[in-house]
Design an enzyme around this catalytic site. Structure first.
Site, PDB file in Angstrom:
ATOM      1  N   HIS A 581       0.843  -1.206   0.000  1.00  0.00           N
ATOM      2  CA  HIS A 581       0.000   0.000   0.000  1.00  0.00           C
ATOM      3  C   HIS A 581       0.874   1.251   0.000  1.00  0.00           C
ATOM      4  O   HIS A 581       0.652   2.177  -0.791  1.00  0.00           O
ATOM      5  CB  HIS A 581      -0.905  -0.030   1.234  1.00  0.00           C
ATOM      6  CG  HIS A 581      -1.770   1.181   1.404  1.00  0.00           C
ATOM      7  ND1 HIS A 581      -3.131   1.164   1.207  1.00  0.00           N
ATOM      8  CD2 HIS A 581      -1.468   2.462   1.761  1.00  0.00           C
ATOM      9  CE1 HIS A 581      -3.621   2.375   1.429  1.00  0.00           C
ATOM     10  NE2 HIS A 581      -2.625   3.176   1.778  1.00  0.00           N
ATOM     11  N   GLU A 582       1.871   1.295   0.889  1.00  0.00           N
ATOM     12  CA  GLU A 582       2.730   2.480   0.969  1.00  0.00           C
ATOM     13  C   GLU A 582       3.559   2.652  -0.294  1.00  0.00           C
ATOM     14  O   GLU A 582       3.787   3.782  -0.743  1.00  0.00           O
ATOM     15  CB  GLU A 582       3.641   2.394   2.202  1.00  0.00           C
ATOM     16  CG  GLU A 582       2.907   2.460   3.528  1.00  0.00           C
ATOM     17  CD  GLU A 582       2.040   3.700   3.674  1.00  0.00           C
ATOM     18  OE1 GLU A 582       2.441   4.778   3.174  1.00  0.00           O
ATOM     19  OE2 GLU A 582       0.959   3.610   4.271  1.00  0.00           O
ATOM     20  N   HIS A 585       1.914   4.566  -3.059  1.00  0.00           N
ATOM     21  CA  HIS A 585       1.818   6.020  -2.921  1.00  0.00           C
ATOM     22  C   HIS A 585       2.943   6.727  -3.678  1.00  0.00           C
ATOM     23  O   HIS A 585       2.872   7.948  -3.891  1.00  0.00           O
ATOM     24  CB  HIS A 585       1.843   6.421  -1.445  1.00  0.00           C
ATOM     25  CG  HIS A 585       0.529   6.185  -0.754  1.00  0.00           C
ATOM     26  ND1 HIS A 585      -0.673   6.462  -1.346  1.00  0.00           N
ATOM     27  CD2 HIS A 585       0.230   5.696   0.484  1.00  0.00           C
ATOM     28  CE1 HIS A 585      -1.660   6.161  -0.518  1.00  0.00           C
ATOM     29  NE2 HIS A 585      -1.136   5.692   0.599  1.00  0.00           N
ATOM     30  N   ASP A 638      -5.286   0.403  -1.534  1.00  0.00           N
ATOM     31  CA  ASP A 638      -5.771  -0.798  -0.839  1.00  0.00           C
ATOM     32  C   ASP A 638      -5.911  -1.968  -1.808  1.00  0.00           C
ATOM     33  O   ASP A 638      -5.436  -3.078  -1.541  1.00  0.00           O
ATOM     34  CB  ASP A 638      -7.126  -0.517  -0.175  1.00  0.00           C
ATOM     35  CG  ASP A 638      -7.007   0.243   1.132  1.00  0.00           C
ATOM     36  OD1 ASP A 638      -5.899   0.284   1.699  1.00  0.00           O
ATOM     37  OD2 ASP A 638      -8.022   0.792   1.588  1.00  0.00           O
TER      38      ASP A 638
END
Length: 732
Positions: A581-582, A585, A638
């Protein structure tokens, strides 16, 4: 599932063994088949030896099959950490719910009324810090460890704090010139008082000043001037009627503070009312951030001299020089101002007050300082603050804040002032070398899966795919704690200026000054390292755009999200999905309108709309809502994060046999993977979800799972079930 596949192959293997025995027994020369009388004893012996050899081979082959079955099939993990996790899953889940229609309740059904998974882990980490701080040790005199333990013990010594009463605070007020409320006031220079409040007490009554990255050069520090942080909710967020009630409650609170400090009730009422009036007028000068951004006035570069012309009531040079020592400032020093119009109006208000009501302006500043320092005061101040918070939450329709034990407050304050020291102690106990190594291996697997996935995205052309892969390859990762936080020799130097006083308030003030000096010094380093936005015991990972670094604190990589002894399905499903998820980004800019000119924007837009429609179609619990314009980027991360973690886990299973499962759950490794992902999201829905950048917990579970075909396959969901839709979206 692996064990089942192995047992299906076993009969074929044994059939081949039987065939080998038949061929072996038929091997003989033509001469040996002749009925030679003298050869019969030898022939019998040979047949016996052959039979023994065949039986031996069959036995060895059977043992080999059994060994392979035992090592390739999922074995139950019976260690204490696995049994604890099993119990946690059993306590939080409701297995009577059909997983294909409501997997959130299946995983979190009995945990809905508790804190969310991240809050529970954060509390566990603070409990660990508490145990560390309450163990008696002999530390090096003057060391960071000794001062941290002394500070924590001083915070916990409520008897001494009660005995000191308001004495330490009265001394501070006298040093600032006193105030009319107590009958003793020396008419000191306004800017001298403001300079002391900013530099010595960390209190900014009219504006906020801090060091931050330059808008055009993220690694260049620059002083920034912004609107102040008010102690009451902003007016634009409240209805007019509620706004008036809020200020009445705040007036009651200020009256209590003045009375506790020995003020005459009539004077206290008069000065508190005027303080409220000043705050109300400052509120009127504020402009919303969105408005300033739209007008291009959120980042305005001005010099100190120019700021002096715009807002002459403030002696900007002396106040900023004292606050940001050892920086050397001059009138030509450039600053970043975030609301010039507010500062102009604020300056006019201060000038008016200095002409007519200088003593009330002094009382306003002192009352604000008392509010700031109240956490370090006795129980009467704590109770007054608790009542105000309770009233404000009722008026703004927020749930009541649960009472927090004293130890938690003291752990948090010790962590604020002695972070490097506590970081080293926490990591030493909770994130040793073997745990860090396992976490890095997990991250490497997730990163490699992302790189592979980037090669196959239909909306990226080859050039963009190569750029994206290079960006992932160049990413820095900081795992557990920063290197700076784990160097005890630096920690000892940093705490040399802390003098723990005879009262807890004096100790707090010494720590406040030391912390501000350390922050300034860290910005002035010639080659500053990435400054962590979280403490090592925190539970929030993040990606820094300016430094191109992703941070996973040790506090996050703890049970029930991660442990080297867990089944790999748990680590990949929980911590692995968070890592993925990170990482996604990194590319959030590509998903914004016009963010990827070289991409197939038609395909990208279709994927956008598909994902939004997909999330909008899910039913939500009553009184739960979300804003898809706020949550889109997090929803995409997600869905993509789960897919990447699953891809990495599947590759791991192909290369490494011997997976384990949690006993008594009756779940295959792949099912445990999805259960572990959902477990991370367990929390009670909140009215604040409508303003959150993350979707409500139900959607954070059901959105990604329904976008993953493997989930429906492993849980045998019927076609058309809620979590097995007829069509799916692929963004990542």
């Amino acid at each position: 599932m692996e064990g089942g596949d192995q047992s299906e192959e076993e009969p074929r293997e044994r059939s081949q063994a039987g065939g080998m025995g038949t061929l072996w027994s038929q091997e003989s020369t033509p001469e040996e088949r002749l009925p030679v009388e003298g050869s019969r004893p030898w022939a019998v012996a040979r047949r016996v030896l052959t039979a023994i050899l065949i039986l031996g081979l069959l036995l060895c082959f059977s043992v080999l099959l059994f060994y392979n079955f035992q090592n390739c099939g999922p074995r139950p993990c019976e260690t204490s950490v696995c049994l604890d996790l099993r119990d946690h899953y059993l306590a939080s889940g409701n297995t009577s719910v059909a997983p294909c229609t409501d997997f959130f309740s299946f995983a979190c059904g009995r945990a809905k009324e508790t804190n969310n998974s991240f809050q529970e882990l954060a509390t566990k980490n603070k409990n660990r810090l508490r145990r560390i701080l309450e163990v008696q040790n002999s530390w090096h005199p003057g060391s960071g460890e000794e001062k941290a333990f002394q500070f924590y013990n001083s915070c916990m010594d409520t008897l001494a704090i009660e005995a000191a009463g308001t004495g330490p605070l009265r001394q501070v007020i006298e040093e600032l010139g006193g105030w009319r409320i107590s009958g003793k006031w020396t008419s000191l220079n306004f800017n001298r008082t403001l300079r002391l409040l900013m530099s010595q007490y960390g209190h900014f009554p009219f504006f906020r000043a801090y060091l931050g990255p330059h808008p055009a050069s993220p690694h260049t520090p620059v002083i920034q001037i912004d609107q102040p942080e008010f102690d009451v909710p902003l007016k634009q967020d409240q209805e007019q009627k509620i706004y008036a009630q809020i200020f009445r409650e705040y007036l009651t609170y200020l009256n209590q503070l003045g009375t506790l400090l020995g003020g005459d009730p009539s004077k206290v009422q008069e000065h508190s009312s005027l303080s409220i009036s000043i705050t109300s007028r400052l509120f009127q000068f504020l402009r919303p951030l969105e408005q300033r951004r739209a007008q291009g006035k959120l980042f305005q570069m001005v010099t100190i001299d120019q700021l002096k012309e715009m807002a002459p009531a403030i002696d900007w040079l002396s106040c900023l020089q004292a606050t940001f020592t050892p920086m050397s400032l001059s009138p030509s020093q450039s600053l970043v101002v975030h609301d010039v119009e507010y500062l102009k109006n604020m300056s006019q208000l201060v000038e008016e007050m200095l002409l007519k009501q200088r003593d009330f302006l002094q009382s306003h500043m002192i009352l604000g300082l008392v509010v700031t320092l109240s956490p370090a005061l006795d129980s009467q101040f704590q109770e007054a603050r608790r009542k105000l918070s309770q009233k404000l939450r009722e008026l703004t329709e927020q749930p009541p804040m649960p009472a927090r034990p004293r130890w938690m407050k003291c752990v948090e304050e010790t962590g604020t002032f002695f972070e490097p020291t506590l970081a080293a102690l926490f990591v030493r106990e909770a994130f040793g070398p073997s745990t860090r190594s396992a976490a890095m291996k997990l991250f490497t697997a997730i990163r490699d899966a992302l790189i592979t996935r980037l090669r196959n995205l239909p909306w990226m052309n080859e050039e963009t795919q190569n750029m994206a892969q290079d960006k992932v390859a160049q990413l820095q990762v900081e795992m557990g704690a920063s290197e700076w936080a784990l160097k005890p020799e630096l920690a000892r130097q940093e705490y040399n200026d802390i003098q723990l006083g005879s009262s807890f308030l004096q100790s707090v003030l010494s720590c406040v000054r030391s912390l501000r000096a350390r922050i300034v010094q860290s910005f002035l380093q010639p080659h500053p390292q990435h400054r962590w936005k979280v403490s090592p015991w925190d539970v929030n990972a993040y990606y820094s755009v300016s430094d191109h670094v992703v941070v996973f604190p040790a506090g996050l990589l703890q049970p029930p999200f991660f442990h080297p002894g867990y089944p790999r399905a748990v680590n990949f499903g929980a911590a692995g999905s968070i890592m993925a998820h990170e990482l996604l980004h990194i590319f959030y800019q590509l998903l914004l309108p016009g963010g990827c000119l070289a991409c197939d924007n038609h395909a990208l837009q279709e994927a956008h709309l598909c994902l939004k429609r997909h999330y909008a179609a899910f039913p939500l619990p009553s009184r739960t809502s979300f804003n898809d314009s706020l949550t889109f980027l997090e929803n995409a991360a997600d869905v993509g994060g789960l897919a990447i973690a699953l891809q990495a886990y599947s590759k791991r299973l192909l290369r490494h046999h011997g997976e384990t499962v949690l006993p008594s759950l009756d779940l295959s490794p792949q099912q445990i993977f999805f259960r572990s992902y959902a477990q991370v999201m367990c929390r009670k829905p909140s009215p604040q979800d409508s303003h959150d950048t993350h979707s409500p917990p139900h959607l954070r579970v059901h959105g990604p799972l329904s976008s993953t075909p493997a989930f429906a396959r492993y849980f045998r969901c019927a076609r058309g079930a809620l979590l097995n839709p007829s069509s799916r979206c692929q963004l990542w």
